[in-house]
Motif scaffolding. Sequence first.
Motif, PDB file in Angstrom:
ATOM      1  N   LEU A   1       7.479   4.328 -15.119  1.00 13.07           N
ATOM      2  CA  LEU A   1       7.632   5.385 -14.118  1.00 13.07           C
ATOM      3  C   LEU A   1       7.011   4.975 -12.782  1.00 13.07           C
ATOM      4  O   LEU A   1       7.152   5.663 -11.767  1.00 13.07           O
ATOM      5  N   HIS A   2       6.294   3.851 -12.803  1.00 14.12           N
ATOM      6  CA  HIS A   2       5.626   3.378 -11.567  1.00 14.12           C
ATOM      7  C   HIS A   2       6.161   1.967 -11.264  1.00 14.12           C
ATOM      8  O   HIS A   2       7.356   1.780 -11.137  1.00 14.12           O
ATOM      9  N   GLY A   3       5.299   0.963 -11.197  1.00 14.33           N
ATOM     10  CA  GLY A   3       5.743  -0.382 -10.790  1.00 14.33           C
ATOM     11  C   GLY A   3       6.712  -1.026 -11.764  1.00 14.33           C
ATOM     12  O   GLY A   3       7.536  -1.870 -11.375  1.00 14.33           O
TER      13      GLY A   3
ATOM     14  N   SER B   1       1.070  -7.932  -4.493  1.00 22.81           N
ATOM     15  CA  SER B   1       1.063  -7.305  -3.185  1.00 22.81           C
ATOM     16  C   SER B   1       0.131  -6.091  -3.163  1.00 22.81           C
ATOM     17  O   SER B   1      -0.747  -5.960  -2.298  1.00 22.81           O
ATOM     18  N   ARG B   2       0.291  -5.196  -4.144  1.00 19.92           N
ATOM     19  CA  ARG B   2      -0.478  -3.945  -4.166  1.00 19.92           C
ATOM     20  C   ARG B   2      -1.976  -4.201  -4.324  1.00 19.92           C
ATOM     21  O   ARG B   2      -2.790  -3.328  -3.998  1.00 19.92           O
ATOM     22  N   ILE B   3      -2.344  -5.402  -4.752  1.00 21.54           N
ATOM     23  CA  ILE B   3      -3.764  -5.742  -4.858  1.00 21.54           C
ATOM     24  C   ILE B   3      -4.476  -5.479  -3.516  1.00 21.54           C
ATOM     25  O   ILE B   3      -5.638  -5.055  -3.501  1.00 21.54           O
TER      26      ILE B   3
ATOM     27  N   PRO C   1      11.344   4.634   3.198  1.00 16.07           N
ATOM     28  CA  PRO C   1      11.535   3.786   4.391  1.00 16.07           C
ATOM     29  C   PRO C   1      11.522   2.286   4.080  1.00 16.07           C
ATOM     30  O   PRO C   1      11.931   1.485   4.917  1.00 16.07           O
ATOM     31  N   ARG C   2      11.067   1.900   2.907  1.00 19.48           N
ATOM     32  CA  ARG C   2      11.014   0.466   2.568  1.00 19.48           C
ATOM     33  C   ARG C   2      12.350  -0.018   2.017  1.00 19.48           C
ATOM     34  O   ARG C   2      12.664  -1.203   2.056  1.00 19.48           O
ATOM     35  N   ALA C   3      13.137   0.929   1.465  1.00 22.34           N
ATOM     36  CA  ALA C   3      14.349   0.531   0.733  1.00 22.34           C
ATOM     37  C   ALA C   3      15.350  -0.207   1.626  1.00 22.34           C
ATOM     38  O   ALA C   3      15.966  -1.180   1.201  1.00 22.34           O
TER      39      ALA C   3
ATOM     40  N   GLU D   1       0.838  -1.203   0.000  1.00 18.42           N
ATOM     41  CA  GLU D   1       0.000   0.000   0.000  1.00 18.42           C
ATOM     42  C   GLU D   1       0.871   1.250   0.000  1.00 18.42           C
ATOM     43  O   GLU D   1       1.934   1.284   0.618  1.00 18.42           O
ATOM     44  N   HIS D   2       0.411   2.280  -0.706  1.00 20.00           N
ATOM     45  CA  HIS D   2       1.173   3.531  -0.702  1.00 20.00           C
ATOM     46  C   HIS D   2       0.311   4.723  -1.092  1.00 20.00           C
ATOM     47  O   HIS D   2       0.664   5.514  -1.981  1.00 20.00           O
ATOM     48  N   GLY D   3      -0.819   4.864  -0.415  1.00 20.69           N
ATOM     49  CA  GLY D   3      -1.634   6.064  -0.623  1.00 20.69           C
ATOM     50  C   GLY D   3      -2.127   6.206  -2.058  1.00 20.69           C
ATOM     51  O   GLY D   3      -2.360   5.222  -2.752  1.00 20.69           O
ATOM     52  N   LEU D   4      -2.248   7.464  -2.474  1.00 21.84           N
ATOM     53  CA  LEU D   4      -2.859   7.733  -3.795  1.00 21.84           C
ATOM     54  C   LEU D   4      -1.826   7.720  -4.920  1.00 21.84           C
ATOM     55  O   LEU D   4      -1.736   8.663  -5.701  1.00 21.84           O
ATOM     56  N   ASN D   5      -1.040   6.649  -4.984  1.00 21.45           N
ATOM     57  CA  ASN D   5      -0.114   6.486  -6.111  1.00 21.45           C
ATOM     58  C   ASN D   5      -0.924   6.297  -7.400  1.00 21.45           C
ATOM     59  O   ASN D   5      -2.151   6.114  -7.358  1.00 21.45           O
ATOM     60  N   ALA D   6      -0.226   6.299  -8.539  1.00 26.65           N
ATOM     61  CA  ALA D   6      -0.937   6.328  -9.831  1.00 26.65           C
ATOM     62  C   ALA D   6      -1.906   5.145 -10.020  1.00 26.65           C
ATOM     63  O   ALA D   6      -3.040   5.321 -10.477  1.00 26.65           O
TER      64      ALA D   6
ATOM     65  N   ASN E   1      14.207   4.372  -4.650  1.00 26.72           N
ATOM     66  CA  ASN E   1      12.843   4.077  -4.199  1.00 26.72           C
ATOM     67  C   ASN E   1      12.667   2.571  -4.008  1.00 26.72           C
ATOM     68  O   ASN E   1      13.618   1.797  -4.176  1.00 26.72           O
ATOM     69  N   VAL E   2      11.444   2.169  -3.712  1.00 27.70           N
ATOM     70  CA  VAL E   2      11.152   0.764  -3.390  1.00 27.70           C
ATOM     71  C   VAL E   2      11.537  -0.189  -4.524  1.00 27.70           C
ATOM     72  O   VAL E   2      11.840  -1.364  -4.290  1.00 27.70           O
ATOM     73  N   ASP E   3      11.550   0.318  -5.751  1.00 28.12           N
ATOM     74  CA  ASP E   3      11.828  -0.553  -6.897  1.00 28.12           C
ATOM     75  C   ASP E   3      13.308  -0.882  -7.073  1.00 28.12           C
ATOM     76  O   ASP E   3      13.647  -1.784  -7.825  1.00 28.12           O
TER      77      ASP E   3
ATOM     78  N   GLY F   1      14.294   8.440  -7.272  1.00 34.08           N
ATOM     79  CA  GLY F   1      13.332   9.538  -7.258  1.00 34.08           C
ATOM     80  C   GLY F   1      11.975   9.032  -6.803  1.00 34.08           C
ATOM     81  O   GLY F   1      11.691   7.826  -6.842  1.00 34.08           O
ATOM     82  N   HIS F   2      11.182   9.945  -6.338  1.00 35.86           N
ATOM     83  CA  HIS F   2       9.840   9.569  -5.871  1.00 35.86           C
ATOM     84  C   HIS F   2       8.942  10.791  -5.889  1.00 35.86           C
ATOM     85  O   HIS F   2       9.401  11.903  -5.622  1.00 35.86           O
ATOM     86  N   ALA F   3       7.675  10.578  -6.187  1.00 36.23           N
ATOM     87  CA  ALA F   3       6.734  11.691  -6.241  1.00 36.23           C
ATOM     88  C   ALA F   3       6.476  12.284  -4.854  1.00 36.23           C
ATOM     89  O   ALA F   3       6.084  13.446  -4.735  1.00 36.23           O
ATOM     90  N   VAL F   4       6.688  11.506  -3.787  1.00 33.21           N
ATOM     91  CA  VAL F   4       6.383  11.993  -2.433  1.00 33.21           C
ATOM     92  C   VAL F   4       7.633  12.107  -1.554  1.00 33.21           C
ATOM     93  O   VAL F   4       7.839  13.124  -0.894  1.00 33.21           O
TER      94      VAL F   4
ATOM     95  N   ILE G   1       4.907  -9.411  -9.394  1.00 29.22           N
ATOM     96  CA  ILE G   1       5.038  -9.694  -7.952  1.00 29.22           C
ATOM     97  C   ILE G   1       4.538  -8.459  -7.183  1.00 29.22           C
ATOM     98  O   ILE G   1       3.816  -8.574  -6.188  1.00 29.22           O
ATOM     99  N   PHE G   2       4.901  -7.287  -7.673  1.00 31.77           N
ATOM    100  CA  PHE G   2       4.439  -6.024  -7.078  1.00 31.77           C
ATOM    101  C   PHE G   2       2.898  -6.003  -7.079  1.00 31.77           C
ATOM    102  O   PHE G   2       2.252  -5.726  -6.053  1.00 31.77           O
ATOM    103  N   ALA G   3       2.299  -6.338  -8.203  1.00 32.06           N
ATOM    104  CA  ALA G   3       0.826  -6.338  -8.303  1.00 32.06           C
ATOM    105  C   ALA G   3       0.209  -7.343  -7.329  1.00 32.06           C
ATOM    106  O   ALA G   3      -0.871  -7.103  -6.768  1.00 32.06           O
TER     107      ALA G   3
HETATM  108  O1  OAA Z   1       3.435   6.431  -4.128  1.00 30.21           O
HETATM  109  C1  OAA Z   1       3.888   6.484  -5.283  1.00 30.21           C
HETATM  110  O2  OAA Z   1       3.827   7.507  -5.994  1.00 30.21           O
HETATM  111  C2  OAA Z   1       4.510   5.302  -5.910  1.00 30.21           C
HETATM  112  C3  OAA Z   1       4.204   4.019  -5.226  1.00 30.21           C
HETATM  113  O3  OAA Z   1       3.215   3.370  -5.490  1.00 30.21           O
HETATM  114  C4  OAA Z   1       5.112   3.548  -4.191  1.00 30.21           C
HETATM  115  O4  OAA Z   1       6.102   4.210  -3.901  1.00 30.21           O
HETATM  116  O5  OAA Z   1       4.863   2.460  -3.624  1.00 30.21           O
END
Ligand code: OAA
Length: 381
Positions: A227-229, A342-344, A275-277, A192-197, A316-318, A266-269, A338-340
């Motif tokens: 630019l995302h997952g 989890s993010r599901i 903190p995950r890295a 989970e990561h808030g309002l990511n794309a 970033n996390v990636d 880099g990261h949008a936020v 694998i990311f998907a």
């Molecule tokens: O929050 C973002 O913009 C990108 C994202 O999904 C993450 O870092 O997990």
Amino acid sequence: MSADTEKTSSEAVKGLKGIIAADSSICLVNGTEGKLLYRGYNIDDLAENATFEEVSFLLLNGELPNESQLADYQNELKKHRSIPAELIDTLKNLPESAPPMALLRSLTSLAGVYDPDAEEESYEKRLEISIKLISQIPTMVAAIHRIRKGLEPVEPDSSLCHAGNFMYMLNGEKPSEDATRAMDLILTLHAEHGLNASTFTSRVIIATLPDIYSAITGAIGALKGKLHGGANTEVLKTLFEIGSIENITPYIKNVRENKGKFMGFGHAVYQVEDPRAKHLKELSRRLGEETGEPKWYEMSIEMEKQVYAEIKRNCNVDFYSASLQHYMGIPGDLFTCIFASSRIAGWCAHILEQLDGNKIIRPKANYIGYEERSYVPVSQR
Ligand SMILES: O=C([O-])CC(=O)C(=O)O
Ligand SMILES: CC(=O)SCCNC(=O)CCNC(=O)[C@H](O)C(C)(C)COP(=O)(O)OP(=O)(O)OC[C@H]1O[C@@H](n2cnc3c(N)ncnc32)[C@H](O)[C@@H]1OP(=O)(O)O
């Protein structure tokens, strides 16, 4: 005139950066302190102590499960693990060369077609569909992985936990405790990561009131982008392309000269360290040692240093998830799947939250096109 064609003097906020688009109690991302909370729990605590089953329950329900709630939830996840045979048949007829994320996006859409409950609108049914998807996305990913290698999919094993069963379905062998824990950590950190794309996409789609499968199919499409997952796949490609520590400096110079991007940075936020890295980095270090192939970890460490010196952006996390998953034997082009997987959990939590007091999401464009003009017949153009 519709709202879109009204002339307005206001300026668009590019990327909607910093715009508050929803109230949410699911996740706090503090970009200046580098802090991430799921439902109030610090990601460091969860990474050290929780399983993905607990984390996904927490995201969906707002509280950590007690023992009996956890047992019921684990059983429900297990009950839903198998996917319809039609999905496997379809997969066998799709091009093996298709990107795994394109296959996952297509299978998820198809799963909705075969789910008789897909159009159900009660909260209970929507929660059940969410749990079904959390359970079945890994089964789809494992089937994609095996079928394109010319192997038969592996039936889920109900004696294994969620992460262990995922590894088992991927490899066809019962995983070690360490391998299970590594997958569990990856699933926990990416959940989970808030309002990511991709999450925002899922909320925009569900807000028009289609079915959950439509929203998740769209979210997978958004996550696929580099630019995302999709950045994790690009990171491993980059490490392979660079090949050795000595080549990092010329690689960085080349990217800068060509105004390119450093994938996994880099990261949008976050303006400070993600903190995950550190969790992924430490596990990558350990597995690098254990596999006797520390090179990819060592290159990553050097890249991190040199890229930061060059562009003042943290990884970033990636970034470390790439070397880590490589050490786990996962092919690079499967990382985003694998990311998907989890993010599901985060997507579903946001979908349920959006549906509670839903309002259609419809921002407005700052129209910069022509004033009204007359139609010109084709012969006069
Ligand atoms: O929050 C973002 O913009 C990108 C994202 O999904 C993450 O870092 O997990
Ligand atoms: C799970 C995730 O989605 S995490 C992100 C995964 N994506 C990546 O790793 C791809 C590489 N990173 C990036 O492209 C960006 O940092 C993003 C998309 C993550 C964030 O973008 P933004 O919110 O615009 O970040 P920011 O405001 O710091 O960027 C401003 C400028 O800094 C520079 N910059 C930022 N990140 C990078 C990078 N990784 N490499 C080179 N330059 C960069 C660019 O000049 C950028 O402008 P541009 O996007 O017009 O080229």
